[in-house]
Design a protein around this motif. Structure first.
Motif: not given
Length: 121
Positions: A45-51, A62-74
């Motif tokens: 995991r790359i922990g939640r942080h601001p860009a 590999g695979d990634a599950t990413v999310c942004g400000d809205a928190g919706d995982a894609v």
């Protein structure tokens, strides 16, 4: 010509923001942009942080599950990318492991199918 193997690039571990199994290796940097390869171990995991700036993460393997400000995982995979805007809170997780290339900074991105060239900027 040089050949760069992102799977074998020298990396240093990162534990900031409660990251787990995350390492990073710098490939290039300018005054405005950083180009790095990242790797996540399975379950990492790359922990939640601001860009810090506009950030584009391109999945190499590999695979990634990413999310942004809205928190919706894609979920995204090889050949796909996530883009976060400056200040946007985001995080990345993986099930099987991940190698990705990240471009962060003053980067203009075209729309899908649009080629960006110096005349566009």
């Amino acid at each position: 010509m040089r050949i760069l193997d992102l799977h074998r690039a020298a990396h240093r571990p990162i534990e900031a923001h409660e990251s787990v199994g995350f390492s990073i290796g710098a490939l290039g940097i300018t005054a405005d942009t950083a180009l790095v390869s990242v790797s996540l171990r399975p379950g990492g995991r790359i922990g939640r942080h601001p860009a810090a700036g506009r950030q584009l993460m391109v999945v190499i393997s590999g695979d990634a599950t990413v999310c942004g400000d809205a928190g919706d995982a894609v979920e995204i995979g090889p050949g796909q990318a996530a883009c976060w805007e400056p200040g946007e809170q985001h995080e990345t997780r993986t099930t099987s492991g991940l190698v990705a290339l990240i471009v962060e900074g003053d980067v203009d991105l075209g729309a899908p199918g649009h080629q960006v060239d110096p005349g566009d900027i």
